[in-house]
Write a protein that holds these residues in place. Structure first.
Motif, PDB file in Angstrom:
ATOM      1  N   PRO A  86       2.082   1.935  -4.170  1.00 48.65           N
ATOM      2  CA  PRO A  86       0.917   1.480  -4.135  1.00 48.65           C
ATOM      3  C   PRO A  86       0.365   0.597  -5.284  1.00 48.65           C
ATOM      4  N   ILE A  87       0.330   1.102  -6.366  1.00 48.95           N
ATOM      5  CA  ILE A  87      -0.269   0.632  -7.805  1.00 48.95           C
ATOM      6  C   ILE A  87       0.595  -0.427  -8.046  1.00 48.95           C
ATOM      7  N   ALA A  88       2.050  -0.458  -7.764  1.00 50.18           N
ATOM      8  CA  ALA A  88       2.818  -1.478  -8.151  1.00 50.18           C
ATOM      9  C   ALA A  88       2.542  -2.765  -7.251  1.00 50.18           C
ATOM     10  N   LEU A  89       2.412  -2.469  -5.975  1.00 51.71           N
ATOM     11  CA  LEU A  89       1.750  -3.241  -4.839  1.00 51.71           C
ATOM     12  C   LEU A  89       0.564  -4.116  -5.384  1.00 51.71           C
ATOM     13  N   VAL A  90      -0.410  -3.130  -5.804  1.00 50.01           N
ATOM     14  CA  VAL A  90      -1.553  -4.053  -6.219  1.00 50.01           C
ATOM     15  C   VAL A  90      -1.346  -4.910  -7.590  1.00 50.01           C
ATOM     16  N   LYS A  91      -0.332  -4.967  -8.320  1.00 51.13           N
ATOM     17  CA  LYS A  91      -0.203  -5.721  -9.503  1.00 51.13           C
ATOM     18  C   LYS A  91       0.632  -6.855  -9.027  1.00 51.13           C
ATOM     19  N   GLU A  92       1.298  -7.113  -7.999  1.00 52.17           N
ATOM     20  CA  GLU A  92       2.023  -8.430  -7.624  1.00 52.17           C
ATOM     21  C   GLU A  92       1.774  -8.692  -6.245  1.00 52.17           C
ATOM     22  N   THR A  93       2.265  -9.927  -5.931  1.00 54.36           N
ATOM     23  CA  THR A  93       2.068 -10.415  -4.643  1.00 54.36           C
ATOM     24  C   THR A  93       2.514  -9.372  -3.649  1.00 54.36           C
ATOM     25  N   VAL A  94       1.654  -9.263  -2.619  1.00 57.42           N
ATOM     26  CA  VAL A  94       2.126  -8.160  -1.675  1.00 57.42           C
ATOM     27  C   VAL A  94       3.054  -8.630  -0.706  1.00 57.42           C
ATOM     28  N   THR A  95       4.363  -8.378  -0.675  1.00 57.06           N
ATOM     29  CA  THR A  95       5.564  -8.902   0.258  1.00 57.06           C
ATOM     30  C   THR A  95       5.318  -7.910   1.522  1.00 57.06           C
ATOM     31  N   ASP A  96       5.595  -8.549   2.822  1.00 53.67           N
ATOM     32  CA  ASP A  96       5.790  -7.666   3.897  1.00 53.67           C
ATOM     33  C   ASP A  96       6.823  -6.702   3.683  1.00 53.67           C
ATOM     34  N   SER A  97       8.169  -7.058   3.148  1.00 56.06           N
ATOM     35  CA  SER A  97       9.233  -6.122   2.845  1.00 56.06           C
ATOM     36  C   SER A  97       8.773  -4.999   2.055  1.00 56.06           C
ATOM     37  N   ALA A  98       7.897  -5.025   1.013  1.00 55.55           N
ATOM     38  CA  ALA A  98       7.489  -4.073   0.019  1.00 55.55           C
ATOM     39  C   ALA A  98       6.525  -3.107   0.948  1.00 55.55           C
ATOM     40  N   ILE A  99       5.661  -3.696   1.979  1.00 53.90           N
ATOM     41  CA  ILE A  99       4.849  -2.891   2.853  1.00 53.90           C
ATOM     42  C   ILE A  99       5.771  -2.049   3.766  1.00 53.90           C
ATOM     43  N   ARG A 100       6.761  -2.633   4.450  1.00 59.01           N
ATOM     44  CA  ARG A 100       7.450  -1.958   5.332  1.00 59.01           C
ATOM     45  C   ARG A 100       8.017  -0.877   4.672  1.00 59.01           C
ATOM     46  N   ARG A 101       8.667  -1.010   3.488  1.00 54.73           N
ATOM     47  CA  ARG A 101       9.326   0.272   2.659  1.00 54.73           C
ATOM     48  C   ARG A 101       8.296   1.367   2.484  1.00 54.73           C
ATOM     49  N   LEU A 102       7.131   0.868   2.146  1.00 47.85           N
ATOM     50  CA  LEU A 102       6.139   1.884   1.643  1.00 47.85           C
ATOM     51  C   LEU A 102       5.930   2.716   3.013  1.00 47.85           C
ATOM     52  N   LEU A 103       5.630   2.078   4.131  1.00 52.15           N
ATOM     53  CA  LEU A 103       5.251   2.718   5.522  1.00 52.15           C
ATOM     54  C   LEU A 103       6.456   3.566   5.925  1.00 52.15           C
ATOM     55  N   PHE A 104       7.713   3.032   5.614  1.00 50.25           N
ATOM     56  CA  PHE A 104       8.757   3.818   6.055  1.00 50.25           C
ATOM     57  C   PHE A 104       8.816   5.084   5.459  1.00 50.25           C
ATOM     58  N   GLU A 105       8.630   4.990   3.924  1.00 52.58           N
ATOM     59  CA  GLU A 105       8.947   6.247   3.243  1.00 52.58           C
ATOM     60  C   GLU A 105       7.589   7.104   3.292  1.00 52.58           C
ATOM     61  N   ALA A 106       6.582   6.703   3.358  1.00 52.23           N
ATOM     62  CA  ALA A 106       5.397   7.741   3.586  1.00 52.23           C
ATOM     63  C   ALA A 106       5.335   8.098   4.904  1.00 52.23           C
ATOM     64  N   GLY A 107       5.411   7.514   5.913  1.00 49.13           N
ATOM     65  CA  GLY A 107       5.328   7.944   7.143  1.00 49.13           C
ATOM     66  C   GLY A 107       3.635   8.358   7.557  1.00 49.13           C
ATOM     67  N   ASP A 108       3.716   9.267   8.022  1.00 48.06           N
ATOM     68  CA  ASP A 108       2.366   9.870   8.589  1.00 48.06           C
ATOM     69  C   ASP A 108       1.387  10.176   7.172  1.00 48.06           C
ATOM     70  N   ASP A 109       1.993  10.358   5.940  1.00 46.70           N
ATOM     71  CA  ASP A 109       1.360  10.714   4.855  1.00 46.70           C
ATOM     72  C   ASP A 109       0.840   9.313   4.260  1.00 46.70           C
ATOM     73  N   ILE A 110       0.901   8.302   4.722  1.00 53.47           N
ATOM     74  CA  ILE A 110       0.443   7.293   4.103  1.00 53.47           C
ATOM     75  C   ILE A 110      -0.978   7.256   3.589  1.00 53.47           C
ATOM     76  N   GLU A 111      -2.017   7.529   4.365  1.00 54.61           N
ATOM     77  CA  GLU A 111      -3.173   7.867   4.129  1.00 54.61           C
ATOM     78  C   GLU A 111      -3.449   8.807   2.897  1.00 54.61           C
ATOM     79  N   ALA A 112      -2.694   9.839   2.977  1.00 53.01           N
ATOM     80  CA  ALA A 112      -3.035  10.806   2.006  1.00 53.01           C
ATOM     81  C   ALA A 112      -2.693  10.311   0.577  1.00 53.01           C
ATOM     82  N   LEU A 113      -1.487   9.385   0.742  1.00 56.98           N
ATOM     83  CA  LEU A 113      -0.968   8.599  -0.757  1.00 56.98           C
ATOM     84  C   LEU A 113      -1.958   7.752  -0.896  1.00 56.98           C
ATOM     85  N   MET A 114      -2.594   7.031  -0.051  1.00 58.89           N
ATOM     86  CA  MET A 114      -3.644   6.026  -0.576  1.00 58.89           C
ATOM     87  C   MET A 114      -4.814   6.754  -1.229  1.00 58.89           C
ATOM     88  N   ALA A 115      -5.108   7.938  -0.641  1.00 58.14           N
ATOM     89  CA  ALA A 115      -6.197   8.690  -1.351  1.00 58.14           C
ATOM     90  C   ALA A 115      -5.713   9.112  -2.697  1.00 58.14           C
TER      91      ALA A 115
END
Length: 476
Positions: A341-370
């Motif tokens: 997520p820090i890498a996403l902050v530093k660059e233009t947020v692409t949908d593909s990067a968001i999709r990958r993060l959602l795919f890999e984090a799954g239900d733990d996305i909120e915990a990861l962002m915290a």
């Protein structure tokens, strides 16, 4: 003599009646009394009688309206029963003596005074009489109430003997200090430092149990700093102490990753009571000492510390006797992904990067962002504010993409079985490669995760690999 008002519950009067019938003296003792004085909630009651604790428990059970079952532990001379929300343990007063290489005491019957002397700290060496002649009177031979007012952890007897006899008490001293926000008495802390090597005779399970309680305390960094300064942390969790220190070359310094980790842990503790999210905070930079490099052009780097750290997690959990189950996998996942997520902050947020993060984090996305928010520990307030605002944007995009693509924990509609059936293949590397190509295409947004579109893409990729369709699959 000071009196203490016991909670309005029949258990205390029933114990008093039963003790009188058995011609024994009975007292509420230890942590329950401490928490009562501190006005902290507690549901565990310890009853000490000058006599047979098991016999007292049996009579109390007979007298209680709901006739609770009594669990007897003959080896320890204790008995336990439940009275509504209370868990009540009974034991006869004891005195203890220790051998040098064991923290298991030799126990014999004793007086109330003997029993109080064997307690670990003055704040736990408190009793309340349940006897007719002085019911409700506070027994405080070691000035435990005074220590509570001073907010001090102190041993009732000489601390060196206390910690040498039972070295786990060193961990408990720091745990109580961390939980209650108390100081450790200077003589008591010196004795911890002097006896730290004795912790080696304590089982890892008992050490980790105390460590988890420190981690769950309101400001866990306080407990870790006491562990570190005393020298205990080096013995029980050496990988964490390796984070400590700052190296400088040509005027370039990196931050102290030990104190950074403690700040991240405290930041997580402000927003979550989840033990395993707190463990993820502890381990998120655990591989930085192993990946630290210096280059005159770019300065200090820790390339790949997230991947190396994720690979270290299973062994660290095993060494610490933490569970090797979904909790370990959760911590491992967050360590591996904590820079994404820090890498996403530093660059233009692409949908593909968001999709990958959602795919890999799954239900733990909120915990990861915290965890990622907690990881922003710069002393530059403007920088912190800017990063957190960028995280807000990333989280907004995560919600938008998840709503449109439903990629959290997604599985491609084309399974391995469909691929094998379509091309007449057996389980093989080729099947895995085709499934991976399809997954990549969906994450990149080239193909929607719908059967007809995904199947057409599969046929095209199979044809490129010289595969011929042998079965006309469909989604029914």
């Amino acid at each position: 003599m000071d009196k203490v008002e016991l909670p309005q519950h029949p258990i205390f009067n029933v114990v008093a009646e039963a003790a009188a019938e058995l011609s024994t003296d009975a007292y509420v003792i230890g942590g329950f009394v401490r928490d009562l004085v501190l006005k902290r909630p507690s549901k565990d009651i310890d009853i000490v009688c000058v006599g047979d604790g098991i016999a007292l428990a049996a009579m109390v059970a007979q007298k209680l309206r709901h006739k609770p079952k009594v669990s007897i532990f003959k080896n320890f001379g204790t008995a336990m029963l439940r009275a509504d929300e209370w868990e009540v343990e009974f034991v006869g007063a004891r005195k203890e003596s220790y051998r040098e290489h064991s923290r298991k005491p030799e126990v014999e019957q004793g007086t109330l005074d003997d029993d109080l002397k064997r307690r670990d700290f003055t704040i736990n060496a408190l009793g309340i009489s349940l006897n007719k002649e002085n019911y409700g009177v506070l027994i405080d031979e070691f000035e435990g109430v005074k220590d509570m007012k001073r907010k001090v952890i102190r041993t009732p007897l000489e601390p060196g003997i206390t910690f040498s006899d039972d070295p786990l008490r060193m961990m408990r001293a720091i745990r109580f200090a961390s939980q209650l926000g108390f100081d450790v008495d200077p003589d008591t802390f010196d004795a911890i430092t002097e006896n730290k090597e004795r912790i080696r005779i304590v089982s890892q399970e008992r050490i980790t149990d105390e460590l988890n309680k420190i981690i769950l305390s309101p400001t866990p960094s306080y407990g870790f700093k006491l562990l570190f300064v005393s020298g205990l942390l080096e013995l029980i969790f050496p990988k964490m102490t390796e984070l400590h220190g700052v190296e400088t070359i040509n005027g370039n310094s990196h931050k102290d990753n030990f104190y950074h980790t403690l700040q991240v842990l405290d930041n997580v503790a402000e927003v979550s009571d989840d033990l395993w999210l707190r463990w993820a905070a502890i381990m998120h930079d655990i591989a930085k000492p192993d990946t630290k490099r210096y280059s005159p052009k770019v300065g200090w780097t820790f390339h790949g510390h997230e991947d190396r750290g994720a690979r270290m997690v299973p062994k660290l959990f095993k060494d610490l006797k933490l569970p090797l189950n979904e909790h370990m996998k959760f911590v491992q996942k967050l360590v591996k992904l904590h820079l994404r997520p820090i890498a996403l902050v530093k660059e233009t947020v692409t949908d593909s990067a968001i999709r990958r993060l959602l795919f890999e984090a799954g239900d733990d996305i909120e915990a990861l962002m915290a965890l990622c928010r907690a990881d922003i520990t710069s002393k530059n307030d403007n920088k912190v504010k800017r990063y957190l605002q960028n995280f807000d944007k990333v989280e907004k995009r995560l919600v938008e993409v998840e709503e449109s693509d439903k990629l959290r924990n997604f599985q491609p509609v084309i399974t391995g079985e469909v691929i094998m059936e379509t091309f007449g293949l057996k389980p093989s590397k080729a099947v895995g490669e085709l499934k991976e190509v399809l997954t990549e295409a969906i994450l990149e947004g080239k193909v929607r995760n719908e059967f007809d579109e995904a199947f057409a893409f599969l046929l095209e990729k199979g044809k490129e690999r010289g595969l011929r369709q042998v079965h006309s699959s469909n989604n029914n």
